[in-house]
Write an enzyme that holds these catalytic residues in place. Structure first.
Site, mmCIF file in Angstrom:
data_model
loop_
_atom_site.group_PDB
_atom_site.id
_atom_site.type_symbol
_atom_site.label_atom_id
_atom_site.label_comp_id
_atom_site.label_asym_id
_atom_site.label_seq_id
_atom_site.Cartn_x
_atom_site.Cartn_y
_atom_site.Cartn_z
ATOM 1 N N LYS A 56 0.802 -1.196 0.000
ATOM 2 C CA LYS A 56 0.000 0.000 0.000
ATOM 3 C C LYS A 56 0.849 1.267 0.000
ATOM 4 O O LYS A 56 0.343 2.355 -0.285
ATOM 5 C CB LYS A 56 -0.863 0.034 1.285
ATOM 6 C CG LYS A 56 -1.812 -1.118 1.421
ATOM 7 C CD LYS A 56 -2.455 -1.075 2.830
ATOM 8 C CE LYS A 56 -3.215 -2.338 3.122
ATOM 9 N NZ LYS A 56 -3.551 -2.453 4.548
ATOM 10 N N GLY A 57 2.097 1.099 0.376
ATOM 11 C CA GLY A 57 2.947 2.262 0.654
ATOM 12 C C GLY A 57 3.077 3.250 -0.484
ATOM 13 O O GLY A 57 3.291 4.439 -0.256
ATOM 14 N N ASP A 113 7.466 3.193 -2.458
ATOM 15 C CA ASP A 113 7.715 4.232 -1.465
ATOM 16 C C ASP A 113 9.123 4.112 -0.906
ATOM 17 O O ASP A 113 9.813 5.102 -0.726
ATOM 18 C CB ASP A 113 6.669 4.181 -0.338
ATOM 19 C CG ASP A 113 6.547 2.799 0.278
ATOM 20 O OD1 ASP A 113 6.901 1.798 -0.383
ATOM 21 O OD2 ASP A 113 6.092 2.701 1.428
ATOM 22 N N ASP A 116 14.320 -1.092 0.930
ATOM 23 C CA ASP A 116 15.070 -1.299 2.171
ATOM 24 C C ASP A 116 16.104 -2.395 1.898
ATOM 25 O O ASP A 116 17.168 -2.123 1.349
ATOM 26 C CB ASP A 116 14.014 -1.698 3.220
ATOM 27 C CG ASP A 116 14.476 -1.612 4.638
ATOM 28 O OD1 ASP A 116 15.668 -1.818 4.884
ATOM 29 O OD2 ASP A 116 13.651 -1.344 5.520
ATOM 30 N N LYS A 144 17.115 3.103 1.384
ATOM 31 C CA LYS A 144 18.003 2.953 2.551
ATOM 32 C C LYS A 144 19.175 2.080 2.113
ATOM 33 O O LYS A 144 19.160 0.870 2.324
ATOM 34 C CB LYS A 144 17.257 2.234 3.672
ATOM 35 C CG LYS A 144 16.429 3.090 4.586
ATOM 36 C CD LYS A 144 15.881 2.254 5.727
ATOM 37 C CE LYS A 144 14.925 3.056 6.578
ATOM 38 N NZ LYS A 144 14.254 2.204 7.592
ATOM 39 N N PHE A 165 13.768 4.569 11.432
ATOM 40 C CA PHE A 165 12.399 4.146 11.153
ATOM 41 C C PHE A 165 11.589 5.357 10.710
ATOM 42 O O PHE A 165 11.422 6.307 11.478
ATOM 43 C CB PHE A 165 11.801 3.496 12.397
ATOM 44 C CG PHE A 165 10.564 2.724 12.088
ATOM 45 C CD1 PHE A 165 10.625 1.588 11.283
ATOM 46 C CD2 PHE A 165 9.338 3.122 12.566
ATOM 47 C CE1 PHE A 165 9.491 0.870 10.973
ATOM 48 C CE2 PHE A 165 8.188 2.413 12.262
ATOM 49 C CZ PHE A 165 8.268 1.287 11.460
ATOM 50 N N VAL A 166 11.125 5.318 9.462
ATOM 51 C CA VAL A 166 10.381 6.469 8.927
ATOM 52 C C VAL A 166 8.945 6.081 8.600
ATOM 53 O O VAL A 166 8.678 4.949 8.184
ATOM 54 C CB VAL A 166 11.054 7.060 7.666
ATOM 55 C CG1 VAL A 166 12.326 7.790 8.021
ATOM 56 C CG2 VAL A 166 11.334 5.995 6.611
ATOM 57 N N ARG A 178 0.268 6.494 7.721
ATOM 58 C CA ARG A 178 0.411 6.556 6.255
ATOM 59 C C ARG A 178 -0.062 7.886 5.701
ATOM 60 O O ARG A 178 0.461 8.391 4.716
ATOM 61 C CB ARG A 178 -0.451 5.484 5.582
ATOM 62 C CG ARG A 178 0.131 4.116 5.549
ATOM 63 C CD ARG A 178 -0.635 3.258 4.531
ATOM 64 N NE ARG A 178 -0.647 1.856 4.909
ATOM 65 C CZ ARG A 178 0.346 1.009 4.669
ATOM 66 N NH1 ARG A 178 1.440 1.418 4.070
ATOM 67 N NH2 ARG A 178 0.264 -0.248 5.042
#
Ligand code: PRP
Length: 193
Positions: A56-57, A113, A116, A144, A165-166, A178
């Site tokens: 969903k990001g 989005d 990582d 990241k 952590f964002v 969100r």
């Protein structure tokens, strides 16, 4: 009021006390998307593009990018679930929602989005390439690099962020945050850190 205090003031009151700082403001996100859309328009001039948002990001990145593009573009979505803990992925990915569209011979731009470890995207790219698109590239608003486990070609990157952590602008913690317009860091007590 200092600039950082003013930025906190703009967040919804219900979430404000849990936020440590605004890492990337809504204005910087908008500017970056202008820049990336300009680059995409140049790179795909004369072509049509299919944006593939990874739910969903990526919802806000897809929406805000799509309306900035000058080249003809359409949108589709995939939903994947990676088997892992709440905050890390394992690389074992299950498709929960596949594309509606066929992508053979089409120019595909995967929109994320955040990348990582890169394991989710690595799986997705292999999967999409097997469908014989004309091309597949990736746009990720955030990356990241310090967390990367697989080397991936990300053609369009918004911002490199440190290993913090964002949340916000599509990124969640336990489905919260969100909808924040800015990308923020949380106080450790907000995520049990
Ligand atoms: C996030 C993000 C990427 C993935 C990146 O999704 O949107 O898809 O994790 O992590 P990786 O590079 O380590 O594989 P998440 O699984 O949190 O789902 P969501 O977008 O629905 O929040």
């Amino acid at each position: 009021m200092s600039e950082s205090a003013e930025m906190l003031e703009r967040l919804p009151a219900a979430y404000r006390s849990q936020v440590e700082e605004v890492l990337i403001s809504r204005e910087r996100i908008a500017e970056k998307l202008d820049e990336l859309a300009g680059a995409i328009d140049r790179d795909y001039a004369g072509e049509e593009l299919l944006l593939v948002g990874v739910l969903k990001g990526a919802i806000f990145v897809v929406a805000d990018l799509h309306r900035r593009l000058g080249v003809p573009s359409s949108v589709d979505f995939m939903a994947v679930s990676s088997y892992g803990s709440a905050t890390t992925s394992s690389g074992v990915v299950r498709i929960l929602k596949d594309l509606d569209a066929e992508i053979e011979d089409r120019h595909v731009l995967v929109v994320e989005d955040i990348v990582d470890s890169g394991l989710t995207l690595d799986y997705l790219l292999k999967n999409l390439r097997s469908r014989r698109p004309a091309s597949v590239e990736v746009l990720s608003l955030l990356t990241k690099p310090s967390r990367r486990e697989v080397d991936l070609p990300i053609r369009y990157v918004g911002f490199e962020v440190p290993d913090v952590f964002v949340v916000g602008y599509g990124l969640d913690f336990a489905e919260h945050y969100r909808g924040l317009s800015d990308i923020v860091t949380l106080k450790p007590e907000a995520y049990g850190g």
